[in-house]
Design a protein around this motif. Sequence first.
Motif, PDB file in Angstrom:
ATOM      1  N   SER A  61       0.845  -1.198   0.000  1.00  0.00           N
ATOM      2  CA  SER A  61       0.000   0.000   0.000  1.00  0.00           C
ATOM      3  C   SER A  61       0.882   1.250   0.000  1.00  0.00           C
ATOM      4  CB  SER A  61      -0.927  -0.011   1.212  1.00  0.00           C
ATOM      5  OG  SER A  61      -0.176  -0.026   2.416  1.00  0.00           O
ATOM      6  N   PHE A  62       0.278   2.412  -0.180  1.00  0.00           N
ATOM      7  CA  PHE A  62       1.030   3.655  -0.342  1.00  0.00           C
ATOM      8  C   PHE A  62       1.912   3.995   0.863  1.00  0.00           C
ATOM      9  CE2 PHE A  62      -2.087   5.604  -3.639  1.00  0.00           C
ATOM     10  CZ  PHE A  62      -1.509   4.781  -4.608  1.00  0.00           C
ATOM     11  N   SER A  63       1.529   3.525   2.050  1.00  0.00           N
ATOM     12  CA  SER A  63       2.325   3.847   3.236  1.00  0.00           C
ATOM     13  C   SER A  63       3.710   3.211   3.192  1.00  0.00           C
ATOM     14  CB  SER A  63       1.590   3.387   4.502  1.00  0.00           C
ATOM     15  OG  SER A  63       1.300   1.999   4.449  1.00  0.00           O
ATOM     16  N   MET A  64       3.885   2.178   2.372  1.00  0.00           N
ATOM     17  CA  MET A  64       5.198   1.533   2.257  1.00  0.00           C
ATOM     18  C   MET A  64       6.191   2.398   1.475  1.00  0.00           C
ATOM     19  SD  MET A  64       5.289  -1.392   3.865  1.00  0.00           S
ATOM     20  CE  MET A  64       6.547  -2.421   3.112  1.00  0.00           C
ATOM     21  N   ALA A  65       5.703   3.523   0.942  1.00  0.00           N
ATOM     22  CA  ALA A  65       6.587   4.439   0.212  1.00  0.00           C
ATOM     23  C   ALA A  65       7.252   5.453   1.136  1.00  0.00           C
ATOM     24  CB  ALA A  65       5.804   5.156  -0.884  1.00  0.00           C
ATOM     25  N   ASN A  66       6.949   5.428   2.441  1.00  0.00           N
ATOM     26  CA  ASN A  66       7.580   6.348   3.397  1.00  0.00           C
ATOM     27  C   ASN A  66       9.086   6.121   3.444  1.00  0.00           C
ATOM     28  OD1 ASN A  66       5.119   7.472   4.103  1.00  0.00           O
ATOM     29  ND2 ASN A  66       4.799   6.092   5.836  1.00  0.00           N
ATOM     30  N   LYS A  67       9.853   7.176   3.343  1.00  0.00           N
ATOM     31  CA  LYS A  67      11.311   7.086   3.362  1.00  0.00           C
ATOM     32  C   LYS A  67      11.831   7.287   4.779  1.00  0.00           C
ATOM     33  CE  LYS A  67      12.793   8.193  -1.333  1.00  0.00           C
ATOM     34  NZ  LYS A  67      13.722   9.012  -2.144  1.00  0.00           N
ATOM     35  N   ASP A  68      11.644   6.282   5.615  1.00  0.00           N
ATOM     36  CA  ASP A  68      12.140   6.390   6.986  1.00  0.00           C
ATOM     37  C   ASP A  68      13.072   5.224   7.337  1.00  0.00           C
ATOM     38  OD1 ASP A  68      10.226   4.433   6.924  1.00  0.00           O
ATOM     39  OD2 ASP A  68       8.998   5.236   8.549  1.00  0.00           O
ATOM     40  N   TRP A  69      13.569   4.535   6.312  1.00  0.00           N
ATOM     41  CA  TRP A  69      14.545   3.459   6.516  1.00  0.00           C
ATOM     42  C   TRP A  69      15.889   3.909   5.963  1.00  0.00           C
ATOM     43  CZ3 TRP A  69      13.473  -2.405   6.372  1.00  0.00           C
ATOM     44  CH2 TRP A  69      12.435  -2.713   7.249  1.00  0.00           C
ATOM     45  N   GLY A 124      23.620   3.901   5.090  1.00  0.00           N
ATOM     46  CA  GLY A 124      23.652   5.342   5.282  1.00  0.00           C
ATOM     47  C   GLY A 124      22.786   6.130   4.336  1.00  0.00           C
ATOM     48  N   GLU A 125      22.037   5.459   3.476  1.00  0.00           N
ATOM     49  CA  GLU A 125      21.186   6.147   2.498  1.00  0.00           C
ATOM     50  C   GLU A 125      19.724   5.955   2.869  1.00  0.00           C
ATOM     51  OE1 GLU A 125      20.232   6.061  -2.318  1.00  0.00           O
ATOM     52  OE2 GLU A 125      21.888   4.880  -1.478  1.00  0.00           O
ATOM     53  N   ARG A 126      18.956   7.040   2.816  1.00  0.00           N
ATOM     54  CA  ARG A 126      17.541   6.972   3.136  1.00  0.00           C
ATOM     55  C   ARG A 126      16.778   6.312   1.979  1.00  0.00           C
ATOM     56  NH1 ARG A 126      14.008   9.696   6.607  1.00  0.00           N
ATOM     57  NH2 ARG A 126      15.722  11.004   7.369  1.00  0.00           N
ATOM     58  N   GLU A 133      11.617  -0.532  -0.380  1.00  0.00           N
ATOM     59  CA  GLU A 133      12.955  -0.818  -0.901  1.00  0.00           C
ATOM     60  C   GLU A 133      13.780  -1.578   0.128  1.00  0.00           C
ATOM     61  OE1 GLU A 133      14.332   3.046  -1.879  1.00  0.00           O
ATOM     62  OE2 GLU A 133      13.495   3.028  -3.910  1.00  0.00           O
ATOM     63  N   GLY A 134      13.674  -1.196   1.393  1.00  0.00           N
ATOM     64  CA  GLY A 134      14.396  -1.909   2.445  1.00  0.00           C
ATOM     65  C   GLY A 134      13.879  -3.318   2.628  1.00  0.00           C
ATOM     66  N   VAL A 135      12.542  -3.461   2.603  1.00  0.00           N
ATOM     67  CA  VAL A 135      11.945  -4.795   2.754  1.00  0.00           C
ATOM     68  C   VAL A 135      12.368  -5.696   1.603  1.00  0.00           C
ATOM     69  CG1 VAL A 135       9.762  -6.066   2.698  1.00  0.00           C
ATOM     70  CG2 VAL A 135       9.991  -4.045   4.146  1.00  0.00           C
ATOM     71  N   LYS A 136      12.361  -5.172   0.386  1.00  0.00           N
ATOM     72  CA  LYS A 136      12.728  -5.985  -0.782  1.00  0.00           C
ATOM     73  C   LYS A 136      14.155  -6.500  -0.678  1.00  0.00           C
ATOM     74  CE  LYS A 136      11.730  -3.480  -4.432  1.00  0.00           C
ATOM     75  NZ  LYS A 136      11.529  -3.175  -5.881  1.00  0.00           N
ATOM     76  N   GLN A 137      15.065  -5.652  -0.225  1.00  0.00           N
ATOM     77  CA  GLN A 137      16.463  -6.065  -0.140  1.00  0.00           C
ATOM     78  C   GLN A 137      16.655  -7.178   0.881  1.00  0.00           C
ATOM     79  OE1 GLN A 137      19.446  -2.995  -0.194  1.00  0.00           O
ATOM     80  NE2 GLN A 137      20.767  -4.102   1.232  1.00  0.00           N
ATOM     81  N   ALA A 176       9.683  -4.692  12.999  1.00  0.00           N
ATOM     82  CA  ALA A 176      10.848  -4.289  12.210  1.00  0.00           C
ATOM     83  C   ALA A 176      10.738  -2.797  11.912  1.00  0.00           C
ATOM     84  CB  ALA A 176      10.922  -5.101  10.922  1.00  0.00           C
ATOM     85  N   GLU A 177      11.377  -1.999  12.757  1.00  0.00           N
ATOM     86  CA  GLU A 177      11.365  -0.548  12.560  1.00  0.00           C
ATOM     87  C   GLU A 177      12.484  -0.095  11.632  1.00  0.00           C
ATOM     88  OE1 GLU A 177       9.541   1.584  16.360  1.00  0.00           O
ATOM     89  OE2 GLU A 177      11.363   0.471  16.882  1.00  0.00           O
ATOM     90  N   ASP A 178      13.440  -0.978  11.370  1.00  0.00           N
ATOM     91  CA  ASP A 178      14.527  -0.646  10.456  1.00  0.00           C
ATOM     92  C   ASP A 178      15.092  -1.941   9.870  1.00  0.00           C
ATOM     93  OD1 ASP A 178      16.115  -1.780  12.491  1.00  0.00           O
ATOM     94  OD2 ASP A 178      16.457   0.192  13.403  1.00  0.00           O
TER      95      ASP A 178
END
Length: 325
Positions: free
Chosen positions: A103-111, A115-117, A122-126, A264-266
Amino acid sequence: MFEFGYIWVFFLLPLPLLVYWLVPPLKMRKEALRYSKFHSANEISGNKASTKAWISKRNILQWVMLSLIWISLLTALASPQIIGEPKQKVKTARNFVIAADISFSMANKDWFIDGERVTRWEGVKQVLSEFIEQRESDRLALVFFGSNAYLQAPLTTDHEVVKFMLEETDVGMAGQMTAIGKAIGYSMKIFEGDSLDQKVLLLLTDGQDDGRGLFPTDAANMAKQDSIKIYTIGIGEASGNNAGLDEQTLKEIANIAGGKYFLAEDEAQMQDAYKTLNELEPVEYEEEENAPITLLFQYPLAICILLSFLLAFIRGIVNLLTKQI
């Protein structure tokens, strides 16, 4: 390690000698010149005619080559082979469906990764891609959900395909809402008609159910009746002004379906969750070991054929020269 598959074949080595000793020689008529004064010539010369049959004898070269041909043929029949180092054969132990919230909330850039936001997705996929590589004995399937749920990759042991389909997915492809109950209900259909007893569903979301359709805890109870174990992972902040994560519901789902809840906050917590999940659902292997076998029978067989052609060639040349003389 070198060995023969049928070592008993070499007991046939003395067979040609037994045939030579036990089977009588082949009698063949030879052309002869009739001479009316034959007996008179014998009396004058003092020689006595032999009454025995004339037996052609093979020379030493023919005996050696025939022996080599026989030995090569038996060696090929004995199936020489090289046995490699035993390896454990991976067994398909369970069906593992991964249902991920896009959903759209997964686009939040807080991961942050290296060292890159980056966005949560994107973090979950990796991290999820690394997890898929470790599940080598499982049949994996991908389900993505937002307002609705859909199948991205069916149950398969080809994990490279699963990883490729994961990379091809982006946020918003299933709508902007979060239908957790629909995701569980849809994932249950993938398990239908499967013969494997172990069925695991991994549910990842950063939101809360939109309240439309099947209620999440009801779906969890249905999954429990079908012997489906559910693990849940909450993505993002569990508290704060921007928190939309419904931890309570995710914990209830995992508790009902015999699984476990992870926060999983990060990226680090996500990796810890997958590490714990690997311990709870370890990869299984068959007890029997599979040793690769390389067959070598073609080499002695090739020698046998080449020697046979060479012997036939030599005998043809000798017969030709004899007739010319």
